[in-house]
Design a protein around this motif. Sequence first.
Motif, PDB file in Angstrom:
ATOM      1  N   VAL A  37       0.848  -1.194   0.000  1.00 15.57           N
ATOM      2  CA  VAL A  37       0.000   0.000   0.000  1.00 15.57           C
ATOM      3  C   VAL A  37       0.879   1.238   0.000  1.00 15.57           C
ATOM      4  CG1 VAL A  37      -1.777   1.287   1.252  1.00 15.57           C
ATOM      5  CG2 VAL A  37      -1.825  -1.220   1.242  1.00 15.57           C
ATOM      6  N   ASP A  38       0.604   2.133  -0.935  1.00 11.04           N
ATOM      7  CA  ASP A  38       1.346   3.389  -1.048  1.00 11.04           C
ATOM      8  C   ASP A  38       0.872   4.413  -0.034  1.00 11.04           C
ATOM      9  OD1 ASP A  38       3.355   3.275  -3.012  1.00 11.04           O
ATOM     10  OD2 ASP A  38       1.856   3.360  -4.618  1.00 11.04           O
ATOM     11  N   ARG A  39       1.657   5.461   0.120  1.00 12.84           N
ATOM     12  CA  ARG A  39       1.231   6.613   0.916  1.00 12.84           C
ATOM     13  C   ARG A  39       0.067   7.315   0.213  1.00 12.84           C
ATOM     14  NH1 ARG A  39       6.393   5.687   2.109  1.00 12.84           N
ATOM     15  NH2 ARG A  39       7.207   6.273   4.179  1.00 12.84           N
ATOM     16  N   GLU A  40      -0.874   7.791   1.016  1.00 11.87           N
ATOM     17  CA  GLU A  40      -2.054   8.525   0.541  1.00 11.87           C
ATOM     18  C   GLU A  40      -2.883   7.697  -0.439  1.00 11.87           C
ATOM     19  OE1 GLU A  40      -1.394  12.535  -0.631  1.00 11.87           O
ATOM     20  OE2 GLU A  40      -0.363  13.070   1.218  1.00 11.87           O
ATOM     21  N   GLU A  41      -2.872   6.400  -0.270  1.00  9.15           N
ATOM     22  CA  GLU A  41      -3.661   5.510  -1.124  1.00  9.15           C
ATOM     23  C   GLU A  41      -4.889   5.005  -0.371  1.00  9.15           C
ATOM     24  OE1 GLU A  41      -3.435   1.052  -3.171  1.00  9.15           O
ATOM     25  OE2 GLU A  41      -1.585   2.041  -2.565  1.00  9.15           O
ATOM     26  N   LEU A 197     -15.921  12.178   2.993  1.00 14.17           N
ATOM     27  CA  LEU A 197     -15.091  12.224   4.184  1.00 14.17           C
ATOM     28  C   LEU A 197     -13.791  11.442   3.976  1.00 14.17           C
ATOM     29  CD1 LEU A 197     -14.469  12.557   7.239  1.00 14.17           C
ATOM     30  CD2 LEU A 197     -15.971  10.605   7.662  1.00 14.17           C
ATOM     31  N   LEU A 198     -13.890  10.234   3.452  1.00 15.43           N
ATOM     32  CA  LEU A 198     -12.706   9.398   3.283  1.00 15.43           C
ATOM     33  C   LEU A 198     -11.743   9.993   2.262  1.00 15.43           C
ATOM     34  CD1 LEU A 198     -14.198   5.780   3.433  1.00 15.43           C
ATOM     35  CD2 LEU A 198     -13.357   7.239   5.290  1.00 15.43           C
ATOM     36  N   ALA A 199     -12.287  10.550   1.199  1.00 21.60           N
ATOM     37  CA  ALA A 199     -11.429  11.183   0.189  1.00 21.60           C
ATOM     38  C   ALA A 199     -10.664  12.362   0.794  1.00 21.60           C
ATOM     39  CB  ALA A 199     -12.270  11.636  -0.998  1.00 21.60           C
ATOM     40  N   MET A 207      -5.354   4.461   3.587  1.00 23.57           N
ATOM     41  CA  MET A 207      -6.521   3.780   4.121  1.00 23.57           C
ATOM     42  C   MET A 207      -6.617   2.388   3.510  1.00 23.57           C
ATOM     43  SD  MET A 207      -9.277   6.888   4.180  1.00 23.57           S
ATOM     44  CE  MET A 207      -9.942   6.329   5.729  1.00 23.57           C
ATOM     45  N   LEU A 208      -6.971   1.436   4.354  1.00 23.79           N
ATOM     46  CA  LEU A 208      -7.205   0.058   3.937  1.00 23.79           C
ATOM     47  C   LEU A 208      -8.623  -0.277   4.367  1.00 23.79           C
ATOM     48  CD1 LEU A 208      -5.755  -2.348   2.619  1.00 23.79           C
ATOM     49  CD2 LEU A 208      -5.001  -3.045   4.906  1.00 23.79           C
ATOM     50  N   HIS A 222      -8.693   3.879  -4.893  1.00 19.47           N
ATOM     51  CA  HIS A 222      -7.594   4.113  -5.820  1.00 19.47           C
ATOM     52  C   HIS A 222      -7.179   2.788  -6.462  1.00 19.47           C
ATOM     53  CE1 HIS A 222      -6.386   7.794  -3.157  1.00 19.47           C
ATOM     54  NE2 HIS A 222      -7.428   8.030  -3.918  1.00 19.47           N
ATOM     55  N   LYS A 223      -7.276   1.725  -5.682  1.00 15.19           N
ATOM     56  CA  LYS A 223      -6.932   0.393  -6.159  1.00 15.19           C
ATOM     57  C   LYS A 223      -7.766  -0.617  -5.392  1.00 15.19           C
ATOM     58  CE  LYS A 223      -2.805  -2.370  -7.312  1.00 15.19           C
ATOM     59  NZ  LYS A 223      -1.313  -2.416  -7.201  1.00 15.19           N
ATOM     60  N   VAL A 224      -8.172  -1.687  -6.074  1.00 13.58           N
ATOM     61  CA  VAL A 224      -9.002  -2.723  -5.462  1.00 13.58           C
ATOM     62  C   VAL A 224      -8.228  -4.044  -5.445  1.00 13.58           C
ATOM     63  CG1 VAL A 224     -11.169  -4.024  -5.609  1.00 13.58           C
ATOM     64  CG2 VAL A 224     -11.113  -1.595  -6.267  1.00 13.58           C
TER      65      VAL A 224
END
Length: 254
Positions: A37-41, A197-199, A207-208, A222-224
Motif C-alpha cells: 500500500v502506497d502513501r495517501e492511497e 469524508l474518506l477522500a 486507508m485500507l 484508488h486500487k481494489v
Amino acid sequence: MTTSPNTASNTDFLLAIEDLTVSFDGFKAVNELNLYVDREEIRVIIGPNGAGKTTVLDLICGKTRATSGSIRFHNRELTRLAEHEIVWAGVGRKFQNPTIYENLTVAENLVVSYPKGRSVFGSLGFRQDIAVRTRVEEVAEAVFLRDRLDDMAGILSHGQKQWLEIGMLLIQEPELIMLDEPVAGMSVRERQQTGELLARICQGRSMLIIEHDMDFVRSIAHKVTVMHQGKILVEGSMDKVHDDPRVKEVYLGH
C-alpha cells in the motif's frame, strides 16, 4: 509508484505485507499473502465471505498473530509488536460495529482518544487545554458532528456513530486507517457523505478498507484487491476487477 513489489521491503511503500500466513488448526485463513500500500492511497479489499479479508486487518493491528511472514509499516516489523505498540506506531483500526462510549458525549469520546491519554480515566482526567479543545472541534467538523459535540453518543444514528468512531481514529493522527465495512447500514446520503469524508482525510495518510458495496468501492478506491481463499485473486482498478472473469465467478456473480 513504479517500484517492483519484489523489493517492497526496501522501498517507500507505507505498508508492505510479504508471504503472510496464519493457520487455525491447519486451515490457512491467509495463505502467503503479498500486499503493498502506497502513501495517501485508498485501497479497498473485496471478496466473498470467508476470503480472509478481516483476518488481514486483524493481523496488521496485532489482534491475531501470524504463523509466518512479514508485515512492515514504514519498514518497521509489526508482527513482533503488541496491539498498543502498533497503535502508537501510527496504525488505527475501526471494526465493523461501532465501538464508542455511548454514555459519554461526542466531545468526551473524542477526548478519550486524544493521544495524551491512553484510557478513559487518563484522557478525561488530563487538563483539556485550548489545543485539545481546538483539535476536538476540528475533528468533529470533519466528521459532520460539530453540532452534536454535547450530545450523548448513544442517541446518534447508526451512521453518525460510524463517523464518530472514524473521528476517534482521526484525533490520534494515524498514518494508516483500517475500516471494516464503514458504510454498512447507512442511508444513501450518509454513504455519499462518507465517501467525501474518506477522500478528504486520505490527504497525508493511507486507508485500507473492507467493503461490499460496489458502487461505494467504485467511488472511493484508488486500487481494489480481490481476495479468495486467503489469497489475492486479482488487483487493479475497479474496472479491471469488475471485468475479470475470475472475480465474476467467485464473487460478483453471486
